[in-house]
Design a protein around this motif. Structure first.
Motif, PDB file in Angstrom:
ATOM      1  N   LEU A   1       0.811  -1.218   0.000  1.00  0.00           N
ATOM      2  CA  LEU A   1       0.000   0.000   0.000  1.00  0.00           C
ATOM      3  C   LEU A   1       0.847   1.272   0.000  1.00  0.00           C
ATOM      4  O   LEU A   1       0.475   2.263  -0.629  1.00  0.00           O
ATOM      5  CB  LEU A   1      -0.973  -0.008   1.182  1.00  0.00           C
ATOM      6  CG  LEU A   1      -2.345  -0.633   0.867  1.00  0.00           C
ATOM      7  CD1 LEU A   1      -2.228  -2.099   0.470  1.00  0.00           C
ATOM      8  CD2 LEU A   1      -3.304  -0.484   2.043  1.00  0.00           C
ATOM      9  N   ILE A   2       1.985   1.247   0.683  1.00  0.00           N
ATOM     10  CA  ILE A   2       2.878   2.418   0.646  1.00  0.00           C
ATOM     11  C   ILE A   2       3.401   2.616  -0.775  1.00  0.00           C
ATOM     12  O   ILE A   2       3.427   3.745  -1.298  1.00  0.00           O
ATOM     13  CB  ILE A   2       4.041   2.258   1.648  1.00  0.00           C
ATOM     14  CG1 ILE A   2       3.518   2.293   3.081  1.00  0.00           C
ATOM     15  CG2 ILE A   2       5.089   3.370   1.447  1.00  0.00           C
ATOM     16  CD1 ILE A   2       4.518   1.824   4.117  1.00  0.00           C
ATOM     17  N   ALA A   3       3.796   1.511  -1.417  1.00  0.00           N
ATOM     18  CA  ALA A   3       4.251   1.599  -2.810  1.00  0.00           C
ATOM     19  C   ALA A   3       3.140   2.134  -3.710  1.00  0.00           C
ATOM     20  O   ALA A   3       3.380   2.974  -4.590  1.00  0.00           O
ATOM     21  CB  ALA A   3       4.732   0.233  -3.292  1.00  0.00           C
ATOM     22  N   ASP A   4       1.914   1.668  -3.493  1.00  0.00           N
ATOM     23  CA  ASP A   4       0.776   2.144  -4.296  1.00  0.00           C
ATOM     24  C   ASP A   4       0.592   3.654  -4.150  1.00  0.00           C
ATOM     25  O   ASP A   4       0.337   4.364  -5.129  1.00  0.00           O
ATOM     26  CB  ASP A   4      -0.516   1.438  -3.853  1.00  0.00           C
ATOM     27  CG  ASP A   4      -0.565  -0.030  -4.287  1.00  0.00           C
ATOM     28  OD1 ASP A   4       0.137  -0.379  -5.254  1.00  0.00           O
ATOM     29  OD2 ASP A   4      -1.291  -0.804  -3.639  1.00  0.00           O
ATOM     30  N   VAL A   5       0.704   4.147  -2.923  1.00  0.00           N
ATOM     31  CA  VAL A   5       0.529   5.582  -2.669  1.00  0.00           C
ATOM     32  C   VAL A   5       1.630   6.389  -3.361  1.00  0.00           C
ATOM     33  O   VAL A   5       1.373   7.426  -3.977  1.00  0.00           O
ATOM     34  CB  VAL A   5       0.501   5.857  -1.149  1.00  0.00           C
ATOM     35  CG1 VAL A   5       0.657   7.340  -0.852  1.00  0.00           C
ATOM     36  CG2 VAL A   5      -0.796   5.335  -0.542  1.00  0.00           C
ATOM     37  N   LEU A   6       2.871   5.911  -3.287  1.00  0.00           N
ATOM     38  CA  LEU A   6       3.986   6.627  -3.912  1.00  0.00           C
ATOM     39  C   LEU A   6       3.875   6.616  -5.434  1.00  0.00           C
ATOM     40  O   LEU A   6       4.120   7.627  -6.096  1.00  0.00           O
ATOM     41  CB  LEU A   6       5.320   6.012  -3.473  1.00  0.00           C
ATOM     42  CG  LEU A   6       5.640   6.095  -1.967  1.00  0.00           C
ATOM     43  CD1 LEU A   6       6.946   5.371  -1.676  1.00  0.00           C
ATOM     44  CD2 LEU A   6       5.700   7.539  -1.495  1.00  0.00           C
ATOM     45  N   LEU A   7       3.513   5.463  -5.991  1.00  0.00           N
ATOM     46  CA  LEU A   7       3.435   5.327  -7.453  1.00  0.00           C
ATOM     47  C   LEU A   7       2.241   6.083  -8.043  1.00  0.00           C
ATOM     48  O   LEU A   7       2.268   6.471  -9.211  1.00  0.00           O
ATOM     49  CB  LEU A   7       3.352   3.849  -7.836  1.00  0.00           C
ATOM     50  CG  LEU A   7       4.590   2.994  -7.513  1.00  0.00           C
ATOM     51  CD1 LEU A   7       4.315   1.524  -7.794  1.00  0.00           C
ATOM     52  CD2 LEU A   7       5.796   3.461  -8.300  1.00  0.00           C
ATOM     53  N   SER A   8       1.194   6.290  -7.225  1.00  0.00           N
ATOM     54  CA  SER A   8      -0.016   6.955  -7.728  1.00  0.00           C
ATOM     55  C   SER A   8      -0.086   8.423  -7.318  1.00  0.00           C
ATOM     56  O   SER A   8      -1.104   9.077  -7.535  1.00  0.00           O
ATOM     57  CB  SER A   8      -1.256   6.233  -7.198  1.00  0.00           C
ATOM     58  OG  SER A   8      -1.347   6.370  -5.781  1.00  0.00           O
ATOM     59  N   ASN A   9       0.984   8.920  -6.688  1.00  0.00           N
ATOM     60  CA  ASN A   9       1.020  10.310  -6.215  1.00  0.00           C
ATOM     61  C   ASN A   9      -0.122  10.602  -5.242  1.00  0.00           C
ATOM     62  O   ASN A   9      -0.711  11.681  -5.255  1.00  0.00           O
ATOM     63  CB  ASN A   9       0.982  11.292  -7.385  1.00  0.00           C
ATOM     64  CG  ASN A   9       1.685  12.596  -7.051  1.00  0.00           C
ATOM     65  OD1 ASN A   9       2.662  12.609  -6.297  1.00  0.00           O
ATOM     66  ND2 ASN A   9       1.194  13.703  -7.592  1.00  0.00           N
TER      67      ASN A   9
END
Length: 386
Positions: free
Chosen positions: A163-171
C-alpha cells in the motif's frame, strides 16, 4: 555543585531487555538520585522505540528503575516530528503499529489515514493473504494523500509494503490507474533506522531499518529510482541528538542548575545507532565550534537536507554551551565484546542506513564498559562528581 553534564540513556539493551530490567539499571539510578528520589543530573531517555506513547514508555521506565520518570524526559524515535510543522496540515498516510493515530495527533499532524483504513477503502490492493481478499467488489474510493509517515515496523509487512508503494506510485491516489511514475515522489518521514534490536531472545531481532530496506529495494526494483526521504529521524540522526540536547538544557534550567551544560554522555548497546549517532553529533559540535560544517553523511540531497540544517543551526547558535557528546558502549545488549573484532579475512559489515556513509571511526565508542552502572561511574569520575 550544579552539574555541567547530562546523560542520554538508550533503553532496550541498556536499562531493560524486553520487559525485564537489566540488574545494573537500578544501581545506576541510585547513584543518579538523591535521598528523595530526585535526579541530581539531567537525564534523557533516548530510544528508537516508536510503536507506543511517551507516557507509556515513561511508566515502563518508572517500574523498571524504581523512580518517577515524567514523559518529558522520554524521546521516542518520532518525537522530533513535532518540529516538522510544514507537514502538520497535510493528509498523511501513517504506518506502524500501536497508537499511530494518537501519536500523530500529539505531534501536531491534523489529518492522518492508517494503512488499515486505506486497505478498507481500497480492498483490491491487498492481495497476498488469500483469506483477506474481498469476496465482492466495492466502488472505488478517492484519497488525496500528501505524504507518508513511517513510525515503526508494522505487523503485516506485505500489506504495508504494497500500500505504501501504491501511494507513492499513484502520487497519493492509489485507486487510480498507473499512468507514469511521479518523481520526486511524495515526501516520506521515517522514524527509527535500526536494522536490529535486542529483546529477550538470544539473537537480535529485525527492526524498522529492515522494513525500510525492503521498501527501498522494492521501490528501486519497480521504478529504477532511489527512494528518497524528507527526513530520517531517531538515532543516529543528528536531529534527534539536537532535540535531546535541548531537553537536557531545558531540564537543567527548570531545576535551577546554573552551570551551563558542557558535556553529554550517550550510553547505548548498539554500535550502529548509539555509538555512531553520538560520535556523529560530537563531530557536529566540534565543527560548530570551528565554525565550519562537516559530518559523516553522503553528499546527496536526500540525505543531507534536514541533517545539514542541524550543522547550520549549531554553527549560528552563539549561546550553545555543549562542547562534546561522548559515546559509552555497554555489553548488556546488541554489542558483545567477544564479537567486536572481526577476523582479518572478514569484511566489516555495515548495519547502518543507506543514507549514512560507512565511516569506521564513527563506530568506535569513546568508552566500553560492562553495564550502565559502570557507565555512570565512569562519567562521574571524568566530571569529578560524587
Amino acid at each position: 555543585q550544579p552539574p555541567a553534564f547530562g546523560f542520554l540513556f538508550d533503553v532496550d539493551g541498556v536499562l531493560v531487555r524486553g520487559s525485564q530490567p537489566v540488574p545494573a539499571a537500578r544501581r545506576a539510578f541510585q547513584r543518579l538520585t538523591d535521598g528523595g528520589g530526585r535526579l541530581r543530573v539531567p537525564v534523557v531517555f533516548l530510544t528508537n522505540a516508536g510503536n507506543c506513547m511517551r507516557s507509556d514508555k515513561a511508566r515502563e521506565l518508572s517500574r523498571a528503575l524504581g523512580l518517577q520518570v515524567p514523559p518529558e524526559q522520554v524521546i521516542l524515535s518520532h518525537s522530533p516530528l513535532q518540529l516538522f510543522s510544514q507537514f502538520h496540515e497535510r493528509c498523511m498516510l501513517v504506518a506502524g503499529q500501536g497508537p499511530v493515530v494518537e501519536n500523530a495527533h500529539n505531534l501536531g499532524f491534523k489529518h492522518v489515514v492508517t494503512i488499515e483504513a486505506l486497505r478498507k477503502a481500497y480492498p483490491l490492493l491487498d492481495m497476498v493473504d488469500l483469506s483477506r481478499r474481498p469476496k465482492e467488489l466495492f466502488p472505488s474510493s478517492s484519497q488525496n494523500l500528501a505524504g507518508v509517515i513511517l513510525f515503526g515496523e508494522p505487523v503485516r509487512w506485505e500489506t504495508s509494503l504494497q500500500l505504501i508503494a501504491d501511494v507513492l506510485l499513484s502520487n497519493g491516489n492509489p485507486g487510480a490507474e498507473l499512468q507514469h511514475v511521479p518523481y520526486p515522489h511524495l515526501p516520506i518521514l521515517a522514524c527509527n533506522m535500526d536494522l536490529l534490536w535486542m529483546a529477550e531472545a538470544k539473537m537480535p531481532r529485525f527492526g524498522h531499518g529492515t522494513f525500510l530496506l525492503c521498501l527501498e529495494s522494492i521501490y528501486k526494483k519497480v521504478t529504477g529510482r532511489e527512494l528518497r526521504y524528507e527526513a530520517l529521524i531517531g538515532k543516529p540522526s543528528p536531529i534527534t541528538y539536537r532535540y535531546a540536547q535541548y531537553l537536557i538544557q531545558q531540564q537543567a534550567q527548570k531545576q535551577g542548575w546554573k552551570a551551563p551544560i558542557r558535556h553529554l554522555y550517550a550510553v547505548g548497546d548498539n554500535p550502529m545507532s548509539d555509538v555512531y549517532g553520538a560520535n556523529l553529533y560530537n563531530n557536529y559540535l566540534k565543527s560548530a565550534q570551528q565554525n565550519q560544517v562537516q559530518a559523516g553523511l553522503k553528499r546527496s540531497p536526500q540525505a543531507a537536507s534536514a541533517q545539514a540544517e542541524v550543522s547550520l543551526e549549531l554553527r549560528n547558535d552563539c549561546t550553545n554551551s555543549v562542547e562534546s557528546c561522548e559515546s559509552i558502549l555497554v555489553c548488556t545488549g546488541v554489542f558483545r565484546p567477544d564479537s567486536a573484532a572481526p577476523r582479518e579475512t572478514e569484511e566489516k559489515v555495515f548495519h547502518g542506513h543507506r543514507d549514512f556513509c560507512f565511516d569506521p571511526s564513527l563506530l568506535q565508542a569513546s568508552h566500553i564498559v560492562q553495564d550502565v552502572d559502570e557507565a555512570v561511574q565512569l562519567a562521574f569520575k571524568k566530571e569529578n562528581w560524587s
